[in-house]
Motif scaffolding. Sequence first.
Motif, short mmCIF file in Angstrom:
data_model
loop_
_atom_site.label_atom_id
_atom_site.label_comp_id
_atom_site.label_asym_id
_atom_site.label_seq_id
_atom_site.Cartn_x
_atom_site.Cartn_y
_atom_site.Cartn_z
N GLU A 82 0.91 -1.17 -0.07
CA GLU A 82 -0.09 -0.17 0.14
C GLU A 82 0.84 1.13 0.01
OE1 GLU A 82 -4.12 -1.54 2.29
OE2 GLU A 82 -2.37 -0.86 3.33
N ALA A 83 1.96 1.26 0.61
CA ALA A 83 2.87 2.30 0.81
C ALA A 83 3.86 2.27 -0.50
CB ALA A 83 3.73 2.22 1.95
N ASP A 84 3.82 1.39 -1.21
CA ASP A 84 4.81 1.18 -2.33
C ASP A 84 6.15 1.32 -1.95
OD1 ASP A 84 5.37 0.99 -5.11
OD2 ASP A 84 4.89 2.89 -5.85
N LYS A 85 6.29 0.38 -1.08
CA LYS A 85 7.78 0.49 -0.55
C LYS A 85 8.20 -1.05 -0.45
CE LYS A 85 8.24 4.80 0.55
NZ LYS A 85 9.14 5.59 -0.51
N LEU A 86 7.77 -1.95 -1.45
CA LEU A 86 8.00 -3.34 -1.43
C LEU A 86 9.66 -3.67 -1.80
CD1 LEU A 86 6.95 -6.12 -0.54
CD2 LEU A 86 6.41 -6.30 -2.96
N THR A 87 10.36 -4.18 -0.84
CA THR A 87 11.66 -4.61 -1.47
C THR A 87 11.63 -5.84 -2.06
OG1 THR A 87 11.98 -5.47 0.81
CG2 THR A 87 12.59 -3.13 0.37
N SER A 88 12.89 -6.27 -2.66
CA SER A 88 12.84 -7.55 -3.16
C SER A 88 12.43 -8.71 -2.37
CB SER A 88 14.24 -8.06 -3.43
OG SER A 88 14.90 -6.95 -4.78
N CYS A 89 11.60 -9.53 -2.74
CA CYS A 89 11.00 -10.67 -2.15
C CYS A 89 10.79 -12.00 -3.01
CB CYS A 89 9.68 -10.41 -1.34
SG CYS A 89 8.49 -9.50 -2.71
N ILE A 90 10.51 -13.22 -2.28
CA ILE A 90 10.02 -14.42 -3.05
C ILE A 90 8.83 -14.78 -2.57
CG2 ILE A 90 10.70 -16.69 -3.59
CD1 ILE A 90 13.95 -15.92 -3.24
N MET A 96 16.43 -22.88 -4.62
CA MET A 96 17.07 -21.77 -5.49
C MET A 96 18.75 -21.38 -5.05
SD MET A 96 13.94 -18.94 -5.49
CE MET A 96 14.92 -17.85 -6.63
N THR A 97 19.34 -20.86 -5.63
CA THR A 97 20.90 -20.47 -5.22
C THR A 97 20.76 -19.50 -3.98
OG1 THR A 97 20.85 -18.60 -6.66
CG2 THR A 97 21.78 -20.42 -7.46
N PRO A 98 21.48 -19.68 -3.02
CA PRO A 98 21.41 -18.87 -1.64
C PRO A 98 21.79 -17.53 -1.93
CG PRO A 98 22.78 -21.00 -1.46
CD PRO A 98 22.45 -20.84 -2.79
N ALA A 99 22.48 -17.25 -2.81
CA ALA A 99 22.93 -15.73 -3.37
C ALA A 99 21.65 -15.03 -3.27
CB ALA A 99 23.68 -15.65 -4.35
N ILE A 100 20.47 -15.35 -4.10
CA ILE A 100 19.48 -14.71 -4.34
C ILE A 100 18.66 -14.82 -3.20
CG2 ILE A 100 17.25 -14.94 -5.61
CD1 ILE A 100 19.20 -13.73 -7.52
N VAL A 101 18.43 -15.91 -2.58
CA VAL A 101 17.70 -16.01 -1.22
C VAL A 101 18.02 -15.17 -0.32
CG1 VAL A 101 16.67 -17.36 0.27
CG2 VAL A 101 16.81 -18.30 -1.83
N SER A 102 19.30 -14.98 -0.19
CA SER A 102 19.74 -14.10 1.03
C SER A 102 19.43 -12.76 0.86
CB SER A 102 21.41 -14.20 1.27
OG SER A 102 22.07 -13.67 0.05
N ARG A 103 19.20 -12.37 -0.42
CA ARG A 103 18.96 -10.69 -0.78
C ARG A 103 17.23 -10.41 -0.96
NH1 ARG A 103 23.51 -12.46 -2.66
NH2 ARG A 103 25.39 -10.86 -2.63
N CYS A 104 16.61 -11.35 -0.25
CA CYS A 104 15.14 -11.30 -0.69
C CYS A 104 14.33 -11.68 0.76
CB CYS A 104 14.61 -12.21 -1.61
SG CYS A 104 15.27 -11.77 -3.14
N ARG A 105 13.19 -11.00 1.08
CA ARG A 105 12.37 -11.37 1.88
C ARG A 105 11.60 -12.52 1.53
NH1 ARG A 105 10.48 -8.72 6.82
NH2 ARG A 105 9.11 -10.49 7.66
N LEU A 106 11.23 -13.72 2.40
CA LEU A 106 10.45 -14.76 1.98
C LEU A 106 9.26 -14.60 2.46
CD1 LEU A 106 13.06 -17.60 2.52
CD2 LEU A 106 12.80 -16.30 0.57
N PHE A 107 8.38 -14.81 1.46
CA PHE A 107 6.76 -14.98 2.15
C PHE A 107 6.20 -16.19 1.67
CE2 PHE A 107 7.61 -10.60 1.72
CZ PHE A 107 7.16 -9.81 3.03
N GLN A 108 5.81 -16.98 2.70
CA GLN A 108 5.51 -18.48 2.40
C GLN A 108 3.87 -18.41 2.53
OE1 GLN A 108 6.38 -21.52 5.31
NE2 GLN A 108 5.66 -22.95 3.86
N PHE A 109 3.38 -18.79 1.30
CA PHE A 109 1.92 -19.08 0.88
C PHE A 109 1.15 -20.13 1.28
CE2 PHE A 109 2.94 -15.11 -1.16
CZ PHE A 109 1.85 -14.45 -1.65
N GLN A 110 0.26 -20.26 2.17
CA GLN A 110 -0.46 -21.40 2.37
C GLN A 110 -1.75 -21.73 1.37
OE1 GLN A 110 0.80 -23.22 4.94
NE2 GLN A 110 2.06 -21.46 5.69
N PRO A 111 -2.19 -22.97 1.41
CA PRO A 111 -3.07 -23.52 0.59
C PRO A 111 -4.41 -22.71 1.16
CG PRO A 111 -1.86 -25.43 1.45
CD PRO A 111 -1.27 -24.31 1.96
#
Length: 441
Positions: free
Chosen positions: A44-52, A148-163
């Motif tokens: 909503e604030a248009d402040k999202l950073t890199s994420c997966i 995924m390669t750790p280099a990418i994952v370490s630079r992203c915020r992870l969001f886990q979606f549930q069924p």
Amino acid sequence: MDLFSGNAAKGAPLADRMRPRVLDEFIGQEHIVGKGRLLRRAIEADKLTSCIFFGPPGCGKSTLAEIIANTTKSNFRKVNAVTTGVKEVRGILSEAESELMMNGKSTYLLLDECHRWSKAQSDSILPAIEKGIIKFIGSTTENPLVAMTPAIVSRCRLFQFQPLTPQDVEKAIHAALADEERGFGRMQVEMTPEAVGHIVDVANGDARSALNAVELAVLTTHPDKDGVIRIDLSIAEESIQHRAVRCDEEEYYNMLSAFCKSLRGSDADAALYWCSRMLYAGVDPRIIVRRMIAHSSEDVGMANPMAMLQAVAAAQALEFNGMPEAKLNIAQAIIFICESPKSNSVVMAIDGAMRDAEHSYQVGVPLHLRDTHYRGADSLGNGKGYKYPHEYPGHYTPQQYMPDNLAGRQYYVPSLQGSEAKIAEAKARRKQRDAQEGKKR
């Protein structure tokens, strides 16, 4: 949107047409996009950073990415890992850098199926993420920590979606039936509660699967004389006959782990369920029986030696009978292993022996235990002093079988479970006899 793209949108599948366009239309995932949650506030604030975003199919990962695209003031580029190479990505990065330098406008790069990218492809965007040239959004059904390669994952915020919950899926179905612009609101469609319930149940948390079934049911059912398309349970059953099953690499190992722990935990019902779920998902039954053979020794062992025979017999029955008949033999072995008394003494014994074999000083085999089958062995002293146990009462006599530096070392310590209780008693008697013989000497 031009004329042709408008026609394409109208002809898109119902599940695609009904994608939520704003956060308030989004269904499910309250733990990450509910009111006041971090991800919602960032969007909503248009402040999202890199994420997966990662989670099972049909739970809203790509939809949420589209909502971000509709709400952000940044540029938004969407590509698919299956069809996009390094060259195309470099072109996007070049455009993003120019846009940032000239207009101060950042770019979101959405990568669907991001686990499909190789290390070389992933490395191509790392500098751009670090410099802030792009904000990366990955979408995947796989666990990024594994796939995924750790280099990418370490630079992203992870969001886990549930069924999605059954209530979420039902809400999506009713929304599609009522929506006049994108759904079937302009058609007279009546769907019985039983039909809705069946589709919700079999879709198993996958809204896409549920909406595909609704679309098939509506478009293949003729209106009655009143012009109403009536969808009852029988039509719903024809429209979605097989439960949506997730069995990616992570879920496969999770189910296998649950199966093994159920065997160890003496829960036959749970073990049978996880076995059945794996079989339904298409897991090779030979993998299951191999784990059963291992656990018959690892978790039952000498507490009930018959457990391994049951497991091996199930494996043989699988080869001789094949499926589905062999599922009975497998089930029998599962129940036998679960209901057997448990002991891990075999594991402890071999682990201890392997540690000494690897780390202890390697002395020679004691003379009385050495090979005597060849001519001249006795001249070397081989076999001298060996006591043949069958010549003694009880077919046993005290004798050192360990090398000198490990004399007295004990690896196998029987538990008091099942058959091992008798083994423990026999070992105690032998130990007592050893002590008595020692006093005589």
